[in-house]
Design a protein around this motif. Structure first.
Motif, mmCIF file in Angstrom:
data_model
loop_
_atom_site.group_PDB
_atom_site.id
_atom_site.type_symbol
_atom_site.label_atom_id
_atom_site.label_comp_id
_atom_site.label_asym_id
_atom_site.label_seq_id
_atom_site.Cartn_x
_atom_site.Cartn_y
_atom_site.Cartn_z
ATOM 1 N N UNK A 1 0.839 -1.190 0.000
ATOM 2 C CA UNK A 1 0.000 0.000 0.000
ATOM 3 C C UNK A 1 0.876 1.243 0.000
ATOM 4 N N UNK A 2 0.490 2.240 -0.778
ATOM 5 C CA UNK A 2 1.208 3.499 -0.803
ATOM 6 C C UNK A 2 1.109 4.181 0.551
ATOM 7 N N UNK A 3 2.244 4.698 1.036
ATOM 8 C CA UNK A 3 2.245 5.385 2.329
ATOM 9 C C UNK A 3 1.535 6.725 2.192
ATOM 10 N N UNK A 4 0.614 7.035 3.104
ATOM 11 C CA UNK A 4 -0.071 8.323 3.024
ATOM 12 C C UNK A 4 0.888 9.489 3.230
ATOM 13 N N UNK A 5 0.727 10.498 2.399
ATOM 14 C CA UNK A 5 1.394 11.786 2.602
ATOM 15 C C UNK A 5 0.277 12.824 2.569
ATOM 16 N N UNK A 6 -0.030 13.360 3.733
ATOM 17 C CA UNK A 6 -1.228 14.179 3.917
ATOM 18 C C UNK A 6 -0.913 15.665 3.800
ATOM 19 N N UNK A 7 -1.650 16.347 2.927
ATOM 20 C CA UNK A 7 -1.655 17.809 2.934
ATOM 21 C C UNK A 7 -2.791 18.216 3.864
ATOM 22 N N UNK A 8 -2.446 18.691 5.052
ATOM 23 C CA UNK A 8 -3.452 19.010 6.076
ATOM 24 C C UNK A 8 -3.656 20.513 6.095
ATOM 25 N N UNK A 9 -4.838 20.960 5.637
ATOM 26 C CA UNK A 9 -5.124 22.386 5.486
ATOM 27 C C UNK A 9 -6.071 22.847 6.591
ATOM 28 N N UNK A 10 -5.552 23.645 7.499
ATOM 29 C CA UNK A 10 -6.347 24.156 8.615
ATOM 30 C C UNK A 10 -5.842 23.624 9.936
ATOM 31 N N UNK A 11 -5.142 24.465 10.692
ATOM 32 C CA UNK A 11 -4.509 24.021 11.937
ATOM 33 C C UNK A 11 -5.050 24.777 13.144
ATOM 34 N N UNK A 12 -6.380 24.982 13.146
ATOM 35 C CA UNK A 12 -7.026 25.551 14.325
ATOM 36 C C UNK A 12 -6.980 24.545 15.469
ATOM 37 N N UNK A 13 -7.781 24.768 16.504
ATOM 38 C CA UNK A 13 -7.715 23.910 17.687
ATOM 39 C C UNK A 13 -7.877 22.431 17.334
ATOM 40 N N UNK A 14 -8.929 22.104 16.588
ATOM 41 C CA UNK A 14 -9.168 20.711 16.208
ATOM 42 C C UNK A 14 -8.143 20.231 15.186
ATOM 43 N N UNK A 15 -7.910 21.021 14.142
ATOM 44 C CA UNK A 15 -6.973 20.625 13.107
ATOM 45 C C UNK A 15 -5.563 20.453 13.639
ATOM 46 N N UNK A 16 -5.161 21.316 14.554
ATOM 47 C CA UNK A 16 -3.842 21.216 15.167
ATOM 48 C C UNK A 16 -3.706 19.878 15.885
ATOM 49 N N UNK A 83 -12.238 26.312 9.391
ATOM 50 C CA UNK A 83 -13.346 26.681 10.277
ATOM 51 C C UNK A 83 -14.698 26.722 9.569
ATOM 52 N N UNK A 84 -14.724 27.168 8.307
ATOM 53 C CA UNK A 84 -15.991 27.356 7.602
ATOM 54 C C UNK A 84 -15.872 26.891 6.159
ATOM 55 N N UNK A 85 -17.026 26.769 5.489
ATOM 56 C CA UNK A 85 -16.987 26.389 4.078
ATOM 57 C C UNK A 85 -16.436 27.525 3.220
ATOM 58 N N UNK A 86 -16.527 28.749 3.710
ATOM 59 C CA UNK A 86 -15.901 29.858 2.981
ATOM 60 C C UNK A 86 -14.381 29.682 2.974
ATOM 61 N N UNK A 87 -13.839 29.288 4.114
ATOM 62 C CA UNK A 87 -12.410 29.023 4.187
ATOM 63 C C UNK A 87 -12.024 27.803 3.363
ATOM 64 N N UNK A 88 -12.918 26.825 3.281
ATOM 65 C CA UNK A 88 -12.652 25.650 2.448
ATOM 66 C C UNK A 88 -12.566 26.056 0.979
ATOM 67 N N UNK A 89 -13.484 26.909 0.558
ATOM 68 C CA UNK A 89 -13.430 27.425 -0.820
ATOM 69 C C UNK A 89 -12.125 28.180 -1.072
ATOM 70 N N UNK A 90 -11.728 28.981 -0.093
ATOM 71 C CA UNK A 90 -10.502 29.743 -0.239
ATOM 72 C C UNK A 90 -9.287 28.825 -0.347
ATOM 73 N N UNK A 91 -9.248 27.796 0.509
ATOM 74 C CA UNK A 91 -8.106 26.887 0.526
ATOM 75 C C UNK A 91 -8.011 26.059 -0.741
#
Length: 473
Positions: A1-16, A83-91
């Motif tokens: 299996x290919x090893x995951x390499x994650x692009x993690x976008x959003x490092x607020x309290x939960x994301x961090x 945090x929001x879908x607006x930020x998701x669109x931006x990212x």
């Protein structure tokens, strides 16, 4: 299996917490956040994790200053925890990262967004960017920062193709955040079904967060020792027989009260979840009420309380401190605002009254929990999530997640066992008001506390009392 390499976008309290758990678990993670101090702290935390591992291997993390850089870093899966879908669109779109996404890459939306949003992402990717190859997974989470840190979140996952949930990278990454898959709930339906299930959980959470503050304030103003009251709520009554929870707690218990009350009575504990977060989540549901033409009165009452807190300039406060707003809406009398804290070390009730007052306050909370359960099922119907498999899935996940309560766990199966679920609620409520719960004592206590404390507005309890009377007729 290919090893995951994650692009993690959003490092607020939960994301961090989620992303650092993945780093700690040995995943390769490229992190991005728009706020540079957060990005710096993330880099430092990951460095400390790497040192603690003592493996001497090359670090498997890096911080980037743009979403495009994150997805071009060799990532083979993207997790959006903004945090929001607006930020998701931006990212995803406005940053241009969409143009750099590798072929066939999964994009996992784990943020809390409106139920229609995942389908909108799918449509834009296919029609606007000609990228039907990109896999979109809708996988919101519940459980707070603590469960993010140890990878035991409840995850509600859906996609436009069920096979996407079995994709090796998707399954590996989500399982690492959900107790090795034990708290992962694949929700039947297409994209948005997971977010719809999360919205049901948030009906409970939104009411219960405000309700916990209202009930702890009521306990304090009724003269109870708030720490002793909280300890009483925590005492299990019996073992659960349905496998949903390890122990059955008394009526009036909610997961949110368990989680928030310690911070209500001990100001030294660190902030965990700001008022602005639950205000945003509840706002999504209120918008859905309009779209679906359904009304959730108690949820709307909780929303009004949150809006007043936001308007008072305390959006960044821990939502456990809504007690302070209940005690003094002007937020000027510090002594009064700290009554729940001061009552953790004293009691003004006579010894013979304590047990009775405690039970009455718990019944007041149970009434709030009853209405939140009712409105959750009502909302499920509006979201078209009342198929047998669907309702079993969301019932089990809410019962074991942040929206859980003793009342919810008990009343909903009764409701589903009757010809109509409303008949079930009426039957269950009538049986409780005729035996276990004394509505007249709840009303009397609330009126006494209001008479002595005119600034205290127990709007959820009063709404729940009215509802219970109507339901039991």
């Amino acid at each position: 299996m290919t090893e995951p390499h994650i692009a993690f976008l959003g490092l607020g309290a939960m994301g961090f917490a989620m992303s650092t758990h993945l780093v700690r678990s040995g995943f390769r993670v490229t992190g991005f956040d728009i706020w540079q101090p957060t990005l710096d702290r993330w880099q430092q935390t990951c460095t400390e994790i790497s040192k603690q591992s003592g493996s001497g291997a090359e670090p498997k993390f890096q911080a980037t200053t743009s979403c495009s850089e994150a997805v071009k870093s060799g990532a083979n899966i993207v997790i959006l925890m903004v945090a929001t879908h607006y930020q998701a669109n931006s990212a995803l779109f406005e940053s241009g990262a969409v143009n750099d996404l590798p072929k066939d890459i999964p994009v996992v939306i784990m943020a809390t967004v409106p139920p229609m949003y995942p389908l909108e992402v799918r449509k834009r990717l296919t029609e606007e960017y000609n990228r039907p190859d990109i896999i979109v997974v809708d996988a919101p989470v519940s459980g707070g920062v603590a469960r993010s840190q140890n990878g035991t979140l409840t995850v509600m996952a859906s996609s436009d193709d069920p096979a996407n949930l079995e994709h090796s990278l998707v399954k590996t990454c989500i399982s690492a955040l959900s107790s090795n898959g034990k708290t992962l709930f694949p929700i039947p339906g297409t994209l948005g079904a997971g977010t719809s299930a999360k919205a049901l959980n948030q009906v409970q959470c939104g009411i219960h967060i405000v309700g916990a503050s209202e009930i702890m304030t009521l306990a304090a103003l009724a003269g109870l020792n708030t720490k002793t009251f909280f300890d009483t709520v925590q005492q299990p009554q019996s073992s659960s027989t349905d496998g949903l929870s390890k122990e059955k707690f008394r009526y009036g218990w909610t997961w949110m009260l368990t989680n928030r009350a310690p911070r209500m009575i001990d100001p030294s504990l660190p902030i965990a979840s700001a008022i602005s977060i639950i205000n945003k989540d509840v706002g999504i549901i209120v918008d859905e009420e309009t779209r679906l033409k359904v009304e959730l009165p108690l949820l709307n009452t909780a929303n009004a309380q949150l809006k007043q807190c936001m308007d008072s300039g305390i959006a960044g406060w821990d939502d456990a401190y809504i007690t302070k707003f209940y005690l003094d809406p002007t937020l000027k009398d510090e002594t009064r605002m700290n009554t729940v804290i001061s009552q953790a070390s004293s009691s003004t009730s006579t010894v013979q009254d304590v047990e009775q007052v405690t039970e009455t306050v718990l019944q007041a909370h149970a009434l709030i929990n009853l209405v939140s359960a009712y409105e959750t099922v009502q909302f499920a119907g509006a979201l078209d999530l009342m198929g047998e498999k669907q309702r079993d899935m969301w019932f089990r996940l809410i019962a074991g997640a942040a929206g859980g309560s003793t009342v919810f766990e008990e009343v909903v199966p009764v409701a589903f066992g009757e010809a109509t679920w409303t008949d079930g609620f009426k039957k269950w409520t009538s049986s409780k008001l005729g035996s276990a719960w004394d509505l007249s004592k709840v009303e009397k206590l609330v009126e006494e506390v209001k008479r002595k404390n005119p600034e205290f507005k127990p709007v959820l309890v009063e709404g729940a009392i009215k509802f219970a009377k109507e339901l039991s007729q």
